[in-house]
Design a protein around this motif. Structure first.
Motif, PDB file in Angstrom:
ATOM      1  N   PHE A 148       0.844  -1.187   0.000  1.00 27.62           N
ATOM      2  CA  PHE A 148       0.000   0.000   0.000  1.00 27.62           C
ATOM      3  C   PHE A 148       0.883   1.242   0.000  1.00 27.62           C
ATOM      4  O   PHE A 148       1.915   1.275   0.680  1.00 27.62           O
ATOM      5  CB  PHE A 148      -0.893   0.019   1.247  1.00 27.62           C
ATOM      6  N   ILE A 149       0.440   2.254  -0.747  1.00 24.57           N
ATOM      7  CA  ILE A 149       1.260   3.453  -0.892  1.00 24.57           C
ATOM      8  C   ILE A 149       0.370   4.688  -0.793  1.00 24.57           C
ATOM      9  O   ILE A 149      -0.772   4.675  -1.266  1.00 24.57           O
ATOM     10  CB  ILE A 149       1.976   3.484  -2.265  1.00 24.57           C
ATOM     11  N   TRP A 150       0.908   5.739  -0.230  1.00 24.32           N
ATOM     12  CA  TRP A 150       0.267   7.046  -0.256  1.00 24.32           C
ATOM     13  C   TRP A 150       1.073   7.977  -1.156  1.00 24.32           C
ATOM     14  O   TRP A 150       2.301   8.047  -1.071  1.00 24.32           O
ATOM     15  CB  TRP A 150       0.180   7.652   1.141  1.00 24.32           C
ATOM     16  N   TYR A 151       0.327   8.704  -2.020  1.00 26.62           N
ATOM     17  CA  TYR A 151       0.921   9.686  -2.906  1.00 26.62           C
ATOM     18  C   TYR A 151       0.314  11.050  -2.639  1.00 26.62           C
ATOM     19  O   TYR A 151      -0.852  11.174  -2.261  1.00 26.62           O
ATOM     20  CB  TYR A 151       0.677   9.328  -4.373  1.00 26.62           C
ATOM     21  N   LYS A 152       1.105  12.080  -2.907  1.00 30.75           N
ATOM     22  CA  LYS A 152       0.662  13.468  -2.831  1.00 30.75           C
ATOM     23  C   LYS A 152       0.762  14.056  -4.227  1.00 30.75           C
ATOM     24  O   LYS A 152       1.764  13.865  -4.910  1.00 30.75           O
ATOM     25  CB  LYS A 152       1.582  14.239  -1.873  1.00 30.75           C
ATOM     26  N   GLN A 153      -0.283  14.765  -4.638  1.00 25.78           N
ATOM     27  CA  GLN A 153      -0.236  15.391  -5.950  1.00 25.78           C
ATOM     28  C   GLN A 153      -0.584  16.868  -5.831  1.00 25.78           C
ATOM     29  O   GLN A 153      -1.700  17.233  -5.443  1.00 25.78           O
ATOM     30  CB  GLN A 153      -1.191  14.712  -6.938  1.00 25.78           C
ATOM     31  N   GLU A 154       0.370  17.704  -6.173  1.00 28.74           N
ATOM     32  CA  GLU A 154       0.149  19.139  -6.215  1.00 28.74           C
ATOM     33  C   GLU A 154      -0.348  19.529  -7.599  1.00 28.74           C
ATOM     34  O   GLU A 154      -0.116  18.813  -8.578  1.00 28.74           O
ATOM     35  CB  GLU A 154       1.436  19.876  -5.861  1.00 28.74           C
ATOM     36  N   SER A 155      -0.993  20.664  -7.666  1.00 28.56           N
ATOM     37  CA  SER A 155      -1.606  21.115  -8.908  1.00 28.56           C
ATOM     38  C   SER A 155      -0.572  21.198 -10.033  1.00 28.56           C
ATOM     39  O   SER A 155       0.485  21.801  -9.872  1.00 28.56           O
ATOM     40  CB  SER A 155      -2.252  22.483  -8.689  1.00 28.56           C
ATOM     41  N   GLY A 156      -0.880  20.555 -11.161  1.00 27.07           N
ATOM     42  CA  GLY A 156       0.001  20.613 -12.317  1.00 27.07           C
ATOM     43  C   GLY A 156       1.203  19.700 -12.266  1.00 27.07           C
ATOM     44  O   GLY A 156       2.082  19.772 -13.131  1.00 27.07           O
ATOM     45  N   VAL A 183      -3.720  17.061  -3.268  1.00 32.97           N
ATOM     46  CA  VAL A 183      -4.599  15.900  -3.337  1.00 32.97           C
ATOM     47  C   VAL A 183      -3.784  14.679  -2.913  1.00 32.97           C
ATOM     48  O   VAL A 183      -2.662  14.482  -3.373  1.00 32.97           O
ATOM     49  CB  VAL A 183      -5.164  15.687  -4.748  1.00 32.97           C
ATOM     50  N   TYR A 184      -4.355  13.882  -2.019  1.00 34.57           N
ATOM     51  CA  TYR A 184      -3.682  12.695  -1.510  1.00 34.57           C
ATOM     52  C   TYR A 184      -4.409  11.452  -2.006  1.00 34.57           C
ATOM     53  O   TYR A 184      -5.625  11.332  -1.894  1.00 34.57           O
ATOM     54  CB  TYR A 184      -3.643  12.718   0.015  1.00 34.57           C
ATOM     55  N   PHE A 185      -3.629  10.535  -2.564  1.00 34.78           N
ATOM     56  CA  PHE A 185      -4.165   9.286  -3.080  1.00 34.78           C
ATOM     57  C   PHE A 185      -3.596   8.109  -2.307  1.00 34.78           C
ATOM     58  O   PHE A 185      -2.391   8.053  -2.052  1.00 34.78           O
ATOM     59  CB  PHE A 185      -3.756   9.081  -4.546  1.00 34.78           C
ATOM     60  N   CYS A 186      -4.469   7.182  -1.979  1.00 34.59           N
ATOM     61  CA  CYS A 186      -3.962   5.892  -1.543  1.00 34.59           C
ATOM     62  C   CYS A 186      -3.947   4.971  -2.764  1.00 34.59           C
ATOM     63  O   CYS A 186      -4.728   5.148  -3.698  1.00 34.59           O
ATOM     64  CB  CYS A 186      -4.803   5.286  -0.423  1.00 34.59           C
ATOM     65  N   ALA A 187      -3.043   4.027  -2.755  1.00 33.55           N
ATOM     66  CA  ALA A 187      -2.943   3.084  -3.860  1.00 33.55           C
ATOM     67  C   ALA A 187      -2.533   1.732  -3.305  1.00 33.55           C
ATOM     68  O   ALA A 187      -1.851   1.643  -2.286  1.00 33.55           O
ATOM     69  CB  ALA A 187      -1.920   3.552  -4.890  1.00 33.55           C
ATOM     70  N   LEU A 188      -2.984   0.680  -3.972  1.00 38.20           N
ATOM     71  CA  LEU A 188      -2.582  -0.653  -3.541  1.00 38.20           C
ATOM     72  C   LEU A 188      -2.184  -1.463  -4.757  1.00 38.20           C
ATOM     73  O   LEU A 188      -2.579  -1.168  -5.881  1.00 38.20           O
ATOM     74  CB  LEU A 188      -3.712  -1.333  -2.768  1.00 38.20           C
ATOM     75  N   LYS A 189      -1.371  -2.458  -4.479  1.00 40.50           N
ATOM     76  CA  LYS A 189      -0.923  -3.319  -5.562  1.00 40.50           C
ATOM     77  C   LYS A 189      -2.035  -4.298  -5.914  1.00 40.50           C
ATOM     78  O   LYS A 189      -2.469  -5.094  -5.094  1.00 40.50           O
ATOM     79  CB  LYS A 189       0.318  -4.102  -5.152  1.00 40.50           C
ATOM     80  N   GLY A 190      -2.509  -4.207  -7.174  1.00 41.75           N
ATOM     81  CA  GLY A 190      -3.464  -5.178  -7.684  1.00 41.75           C
ATOM     82  C   GLY A 190      -2.821  -5.873  -8.847  1.00 41.75           C
ATOM     83  O   GLY A 190      -2.866  -5.362  -9.965  1.00 41.75           O
ATOM     84  N   GLY A 191      -2.172  -6.968  -8.633  1.00 37.32           N
ATOM     85  CA  GLY A 191      -1.399  -7.586  -9.702  1.00 37.32           C
ATOM     86  C   GLY A 191      -0.082  -6.852  -9.861  1.00 37.32           C
ATOM     87  O   GLY A 191       0.609  -6.589  -8.902  1.00 37.32           O
ATOM     88  N   THR A 192       0.244  -6.466 -11.082  1.00 36.20           N
ATOM     89  CA  THR A 192       1.517  -5.793 -11.344  1.00 36.20           C
ATOM     90  C   THR A 192       1.437  -4.294 -11.082  1.00 36.20           C
ATOM     91  O   THR A 192       2.373  -3.688 -10.577  1.00 36.20           O
ATOM     92  CB  THR A 192       1.956  -6.034 -12.794  1.00 36.20           C
ATOM     93  N   ALA A 193       0.310  -3.684 -11.422  1.00 38.95           N
ATOM     94  CA  ALA A 193       0.230  -2.229 -11.353  1.00 38.95           C
ATOM     95  C   ALA A 193      -0.467  -1.769 -10.079  1.00 38.95           C
ATOM     96  O   ALA A 193      -1.021  -2.563  -9.333  1.00 38.95           O
ATOM     97  CB  ALA A 193      -0.518  -1.704 -12.570  1.00 38.95           C
ATOM     98  N   LEU A 194      -0.403  -0.468  -9.840  1.00 37.01           N
ATOM     99  CA  LEU A 194      -1.088   0.130  -8.706  1.00 37.01           C
ATOM    100  C   LEU A 194      -2.518   0.477  -9.085  1.00 37.01           C
ATOM    101  O   LEU A 194      -2.777   0.941 -10.197  1.00 37.01           O
ATOM    102  CB  LEU A 194      -0.374   1.398  -8.260  1.00 37.01           C
TER     103      LEU A 194
END
Lengths: 112, 110
Positions: free
Chosen positions: B33-41, B87-98
């Motif tokens: 499981f991973i958390w990502y942060k995304q700023e505008s642009g 914007v904060y996204f959670c992501a999980l491994k589903g197979g090979t990709a997130l």
């Protein structure tokens, strides 16, 4: 340390035209990915590649083609662009299958 | 298939407060499981990750908690700063990709 770079940053095209988005990484990562990001849908996987000459479909592959002749490059081609392909496209790479992804800065594509 | 959902699409906090962003997932077989942060642009930026053999992991001002029993993931940001607005996204491994959740927009007011 260039990391992962995408080009162009912005692209405007017309329906029916072929468009290629470029992705280059300098880390020699095995895995590379293409995602599109749309409001209300988040990030959705288009295609990915486990190594040179190995590619596989993701969640939304229709209308897109990829190739990976060299480890460092993973271009994404829209063979005949449609308005529904207007989106922000992100390329990403990871060292291995169960490693975190590193993302490029994105390409904002508008299909008119 | 796998799905990832967030509890709140937006979160507003005052500078200095602690922020908690939550995420639920459906696939009990997910192990990364991973958390990502995304700023505008900009593209998503890695914050912190956790594997299923752990239930807590700490970074600099951030902590990720994993509750596999209820399939819940959270990101805690201590002493939130205006620069944390993103914007904060959670992501999980589903197979090979997130597989990504749809994101929570964190707004920090000073």
């Amino acid at each position: 340390d260039a990391g992962i770079t995408q080009s162009p940053r912005y692209k405007i095209t017309e329906t029916g035209r072929q468009v290629t988005l470029m992705c280059h990484q300098t880390w020699s990562h095995s895995y590379m990915f293409w995602y599109r990001q749309d409001l209300g849908h988040g990030l959705r996987l288009i295609y990915y590649s486990a190594a040179a000459d190995i590619t596989d479909k993701g969640e939304v592959p229709d209308g897109y083609v990829v190739s990976r002749s060299k480890t460092e490059n993973f271009p994404l081609t829209l063979e005949s662009a449609t308005r529904s392909q207007t989106s922000v496209y992100f390329c990403a790479s990871s060292r291995d299958r169960d490693e975190k992804l590193f993302f490029g800065s994105g390409t904002q594509l508008s299909v008119l | 298939g796998e799905s990832v959902g967030l509890h709140l699409p937006t979160l507003s906090v005052q500078e200095g407060d602690n922020s908690i962003i939550n995420c639920a997932y459906s696939n009990s077989a997910s192990d990364y499981f991973i958390w990502y942060k995304q700023e505008s642009g900009k593209g998503p930026q890695f914050i912190i990750d956790i594997r299923s053999n752990m239930d807590k992991r700490q970074g600099q001002r951030v902590t990720v908690l994993l509750n596999k029993t209820v399939k819940h993931l959270s990101l805690q940001i201590a002493a939130t700063q205006p620069g944390d607005s993103a914007v904060y996204f959670c992501a999980l491994k589903g197979g090979t990709a997130l597989i990504f959740g749809k994101g929570t927009t964190l707004s920090v007011s000073s």
